[in-house]
Motif scaffolding. Structure first.
Motif, PDB file in Angstrom:
ATOM      1  N   UNK A 189       0.732  -1.364  -0.212  1.00  0.00           N
ATOM      2  CA  UNK A 189      -0.142   0.028  -0.013  1.00  0.00           C
ATOM      3  C   UNK A 189       0.957   1.807   0.441  1.00  0.00           C
ATOM      4  N   UNK A 190       2.087   0.980  -0.582  1.00  0.00           N
ATOM      5  CA  UNK A 190       2.912   2.092  -0.265  1.00  0.00           C
ATOM      6  C   UNK A 190       3.753   2.010  -1.363  1.00  0.00           C
ATOM      7  N   UNK A 191       3.590   1.446  -2.959  1.00  0.00           N
ATOM      8  CA  UNK A 191       3.373   0.597  -4.119  1.00  0.00           C
ATOM      9  C   UNK A 191       4.806   2.441  -4.988  1.00  0.00           C
ATOM     10  N   UNK A 205      -9.353  13.956  -1.686  1.00  0.00           N
ATOM     11  CA  UNK A 205     -10.366  12.940  -1.322  1.00  0.00           C
ATOM     12  C   UNK A 205      -9.716  12.589  -2.919  1.00  0.00           C
ATOM     13  N   UNK A 206      -9.466  12.896  -4.314  1.00  0.00           N
ATOM     14  CA  UNK A 206      -8.951  12.722  -5.293  1.00  0.00           C
ATOM     15  C   UNK A 206      -7.068  11.680  -5.584  1.00  0.00           C
ATOM     16  N   UNK A 236      -4.140   7.053  -5.231  1.00  0.00           N
ATOM     17  CA  UNK A 236      -3.541   5.868  -4.418  1.00  0.00           C
ATOM     18  C   UNK A 236      -4.037   4.663  -5.100  1.00  0.00           C
ATOM     19  N   UNK A 237      -5.435   4.646  -3.609  1.00  0.00           N
ATOM     20  CA  UNK A 237      -5.917   3.386  -3.945  1.00  0.00           C
ATOM     21  C   UNK A 237      -5.841   2.745  -5.251  1.00  0.00           C
ATOM     22  N   UNK A 238      -5.834   3.111  -5.983  1.00  0.00           N
ATOM     23  CA  UNK A 238      -6.441   2.612  -8.126  1.00  0.00           C
ATOM     24  C   UNK A 238      -4.959   1.568  -7.796  1.00  0.00           C
ATOM     25  N   UNK A 289     -11.921  -9.029 -13.604  1.00  0.00           N
ATOM     26  CA  UNK A 289     -12.157  -9.175 -12.214  1.00  0.00           C
ATOM     27  C   UNK A 289     -11.921  -8.001 -11.364  1.00  0.00           C
ATOM     28  N   UNK A 290     -10.904  -7.294 -11.697  1.00  0.00           N
ATOM     29  CA  UNK A 290     -10.727  -5.522 -11.662  1.00  0.00           C
ATOM     30  C   UNK A 290     -11.975  -5.610 -10.591  1.00  0.00           C
ATOM     31  N   UNK A 291     -13.078  -4.959 -11.468  1.00  0.00           N
ATOM     32  CA  UNK A 291     -14.627  -3.997 -10.531  1.00  0.00           C
ATOM     33  C   UNK A 291     -14.832  -4.319  -9.012  1.00  0.00           C
ATOM     34  N   UNK A 292     -15.029  -5.501  -8.622  1.00  0.00           N
ATOM     35  CA  UNK A 292     -14.888  -5.731  -7.430  1.00  0.00           C
ATOM     36  C   UNK A 292     -13.678  -5.440  -6.161  1.00  0.00           C
ATOM     37  N   UNK A 293     -12.996  -4.925  -6.854  1.00  0.00           N
ATOM     38  CA  UNK A 293     -11.506  -4.435  -6.329  1.00  0.00           C
ATOM     39  C   UNK A 293     -10.884  -2.860  -5.628  1.00  0.00           C
ATOM     40  N   UNK A 294     -11.883  -2.488  -7.370  1.00  0.00           N
ATOM     41  CA  UNK A 294     -12.059  -1.299  -7.634  1.00  0.00           C
ATOM     42  C   UNK A 294     -13.345  -0.588  -6.276  1.00  0.00           C
ATOM     43  N   UNK A 295     -14.475  -1.681  -6.598  1.00  0.00           N
ATOM     44  CA  UNK A 295     -15.212  -0.718  -6.328  1.00  0.00           C
ATOM     45  C   UNK A 295     -15.297  -0.939  -4.151  1.00  0.00           C
ATOM     46  N   UNK A 296     -14.150  -1.850  -4.237  1.00  0.00           N
ATOM     47  CA  UNK A 296     -13.979  -1.937  -2.820  1.00  0.00           C
ATOM     48  C   UNK A 296     -12.758  -0.939  -1.814  1.00  0.00           C
ATOM     49  N   UNK A 297     -12.132  -0.515  -2.985  1.00  0.00           N
ATOM     50  CA  UNK A 297     -10.654   0.567  -2.661  1.00  0.00           C
ATOM     51  C   UNK A 297     -11.978   1.581  -2.488  1.00  0.00           C
TER      52      UNK A 297
END
Lengths: 355, 355, 355, 355
Positions: free
Chosen positions: A222-224, B225-226, B231-233, B330-338
């Motif tokens: 999470x700090x890639x 926020x952006x 970062x998350x994505x 399969x990235x869709x549920x991951x993007x939603x989760x993040x």
């Protein structure tokens, strides 16, 4: 909650508003013993400084930096380095209109929604003037990574892109657009001039390449390195998109087309392509780090736009006064500074864990 | 240094490798008193689960989540929520080839360069299998923000985009591509089938929209926020680009074209456009939050590619075995989760400072 | 907000309740390549394990640790190390009384006040059982600092202190009190037996000395080595006081009496005293690090005490069931573990900045 | 790595050296809308200010604070508050002796061992002068917790303690020792005068009580309220011990003697004792928070002490020039400031999670 500190171990905290007495940065975690004077920082501030051509805001700020702590006999001591830049040209204009209504596209409404209240003079804390603090901190970061060479430039304005075949780094400093393509710079002169005269504005794309980064920097998961760069760049004022390597083009490609094959080299592998932009699994591969950043057009334009007042009444507003017709241009030194800050931090993070 | 914790106040720490006994997440900072059982999490894991169609890897993992702590009598207690998912189908195949040489495009070389050593079985920690932990944590995050509705979908595969005019959210669950355009889904079936049969792979674009986010979330300046979303994505496996709102298109626009004018509404302003993707100055405006994420094509392909061994010798490698022909799906549920994790964190950050 | 992560770069996150299915720790940031198996951790858990003498709680827990991630072929990979300990002897007793009223001196009332709700079974998350997770994480930390030798022991129980002149480290393992003074151990046997039979309890002082710490560890100003140790120790269940070096005795001394003069030595200075406990300005001096920790008597006693119910009614409560007559005794392995965790973290922090 | 930021959500970063041009603090995360001017901060700096009696150092510093950002029209905006205090009386004396050899008991040797180099003028960053920044930041923190009343005082000097029966808060401001016992203050006058004339120094104990803290503040397990207070206090210059409530006395007590029984009250329980010092399980109980802090005697004394030079040669050193004969006295405003900072942070952390 306000979060005005960037970085994990090489960290900086910025403060200051567009129209306050000063702004600054406190750089913490810098290694000791590095030779540092104001002259190591000033050239980068000068590159970002407004009022140097007709293509940027006419606000005149000398942006002279002072080092207030953390340096003794010309070298860093390992303690916090306090950098201060005084504001000089806060024009004592009438802000009653901006105080009364929200400039569309600006942070005015969001700040009021969050804090119930805002410093409306020149955008307060949300002003791009804050990026001077980042540039100052980034100049210190550069000294932490002398092995790295960072080169930023504008690669497109208003949709008009440079010709990669005409890329010449020596051109970057020869025009007011940080443009590496002499012909594109000529076209942009006309383009930006027209926008400026029309009271309009233009978006831009900034690219930044860091060479000399060894393989192994990056702190998964999470700090890639790429996540940190995306965070750093998307947090710059007016930025709406970030790409690493091929970015969105990779999403339209195939596995074969996007491959970065390797063959043996004297200093680690030689990659025969760099679609990945120098990062795999969040860790540097030794190839150049390539980042591309989308700046939206400046929201301040002379065309009146519908908006609302603080009381929720309909009104119209256009932005008088000084502003950048293409804020992306002056984004180049900021993008470079954030690149340096991320890399300095990651170098130190890597050293912490991997010795 | 490894950094396996995401978030500021709503935080989760993930652990686990592709071929270890299990993987999991520890969710910390969750508000107390929220009704939570495994059935609140399982559907999201099921959506991400492999082996459900011929368009994803054939590895069979039930991905059953267990809650090991932090819940008492069906409600969160405010203490850490430990979530564990056991690995079941770690095929005991021969990994000697992957152990010996670096798969191009994968994190193999970078991990070795960083750590001097790696768990090569199925990619170890760098495997997309880790995203199961994120999806589990994201399911908890959703419960922290019941006011928000998050919708993710694939908007393009291999450069073939959906028709915005044909957008129908009801379609998303009716095809194996999370595709909101029935005709595009048909085309993609042929497209992905061909890639699969050719041993090739395809990139994809995932879009994610969060509605119901009130104005005021976001922690300027360095946890905007952006920036947090970027970062998350960008930290998700295979992601190379992130856009907020119009993203790179904004960089080719003018100030007038990119404007989001406001007029009075009953619940705050009504924006007559959303080029900004719901964020200004790093703070939510009350409009839908719009994020677009570029996934590169899976690096695992059947075409042999030049690479090097651990000892630096030239060799060729192609990836046998099970893999996703288009990892973006399969990235869709991951993007939603993040998205959920970032918003839950920002909601709590906002509450900390602004009450 | 719950904060269940300890440390800056060497970090661990713990989870689990006294009567849940399991508890554990996720160790993040550990350097790669360290030989690690369960047998490196188990002895420290065994030392903390309850039910080994009549002087500790009779709960029988094997406290078998499992490594679920982060280790490959017997060595750490640099990714998160997930450690899990299953709860076995959660006696299915009747908790209705503890659910109904607050045990005085326990965290019951405070948890309810904070979270509106609590897991009352055996104290839930506030149980000293959580310290098993710390001991497991601390065992990993020890491997990061092989140059350091950590020795903890009980120096006083119920006000009866050891005789410094009789200090013999070999005695520590020969009695159930971690007592380095054979005669004191005899006296304590009678003392603790009496408290146990009376249904009373006793406080204790634990001392911990770390030798081999080089000069230079410590991150001033707000992660000073002594501040970090104070934080680590004061956060252990039942701890009410922490001293470094002479501690409160220094407050009653003069500058001359408290001086630590230096003279030249072969490996840095030789200090002719160690009033400072090995730390000056928050940085290690190369002398032994000396910490002293005060444990209050266990709050669980058989004497009924006035208290209130959840509804605010007056009642009386005494604590039936198994408990430690002197919780400080089993504090020794916990204090040692936290010492190791702080030092591993500071070693890595130092390496990050000072190379 | 240097860590000059304190706190989690209410955070401050300090910078500056004893003999630099200025020192300061950047307060981040402060709630918006709080009325704040320099006059809210100055009285606390005045209380800490040197040179006000013969019992403190004779360095004359006006310690005038300036607010450089984060306040608009007299109220906090939610953005970083930059506070600056200029150094005025840096006496241009000869520092060659301190540059050459290490003052025993000071941080000189440790800083050199860590950083390879130090700002030796007046102790540089390790000088107690830095605490002015903390006092300024603490003054802002107080405004975040108007419900809390913080009272600090000296309870013992050189082992001579106040008589609890004679405790009178009104006395605290009437003598130069922050002493709540008029007779003790008289004795201390003689005691400190003698130490001063002898060129000696004395240790002291500072107590600090916070009333009005509601039940529920504290972030278990690794940001417990007591752990955070211990961290905050042990990080103050010259502090060697911290107690919460009865502290080390609890370690000599029995469960019955240490009990804090509860009975029903109108606003939550009434505790009939407060051995716990207002904290159970790391969470406030609603009782007064009681902290006790041990300050060692000032290391600067006129008696020559053996030490070594930077080159490792034996020498002797005594500290000429201005210093506090009892540094604990001026510790009172610093202890109060750190108490305020911890409580403000914990209030906001609590609000983040528990609404």
């Amino acid at each position: 909650m306000s979060r005005n500190t960037f970085g994990h171990v090489f960290r900086f905290t910025t403060w200051g508003e567009s129209h306050g007495p000063a702004l600054g940065a406190v750089v913490d975690g810098c290694p000791p013993g590095i030779v540092l004077t104001e002259t190591d920082i000033q050239p980068f501030l000068d590159a970002r400084r407004p009022g140097q051509s007709r293509f940027t805001t006419q606000r005149q700020e000398p942006d002279q930096v002072r080092i207030l702590s953390g340096v003794f006999e010309g070298r860093t001591t390992g303690t916090p380095i306090s950098l201060m830049i005084e504001n000089v040209d806060q024009r004592s204009k009438d802000y009653s209109e901006v105080a009364r209504a929200y400039r569309p596209g600006h942070a005015d409404y969001a700040y009021d929604a969050k804090y119930g209240f805002r410093d409306y003079r020149g955008g307060g804390r949300s002003s791009a003037r804050e990026t001077a603090s980042r540039v100052a901190a980034g100049a210190v970061a550069r000294l932490v990574i002398p092995e790295v060479f960072i080169l930023g430039y504008v690669s497109a304005i208003g949709g008009d892109a440079i010709d990669p075949a005409a890329f010449n780094p020596a051109e970057i400093g020869r025009n007011p657009f940080f443009c590496p393509d002499a012909k594109a710079a000529e076209r942009w002169e006309a383009l930006v001039d027209k926008a400026r005269k029309d009271g309009s504005s233009l978006g831009a794309v900034v690219e930044c390449v860091a060479t000399g980064v060894p393989a192994g920097w990056g702190a998964p998961l999470y700090a890639k390195l790429d996540a940190e760069l995306a965070h750093a760049m998307m947090g710059i004022n007016a930025v709406k998109g970030v790409e690493i390597g091929d970015g969105f083009a990779a999403a339209a490609n195939t596995g074969e087309g996007n491959a970065d094959p390797m063959r043996p080299g004297n200093d680690g592998p030689i990659f025969t392509a760099n679609h990945a932009g120098g990062i795999a699994g969040g860790i540097s591969t030794g190839q150049p780090i390539v980042v591309r950043v989308a700046f939206k057009p400046t929201s301040s334009i002379l065309t009146p736009m519908p908006t609302i007042t603080r009381e929720g009444e309909a009104t119209e507003l256009f932005t008088k006064g000084r502003h950048d017709p293409c804020v992306g241009i002056r984004g180049v030194p900021v993008v470079e500074a954030m690149m340096a800050a991320v890399l300095a931090d990651q170098k130190m993070l890597h050293r912490a864990q991997c010795g």
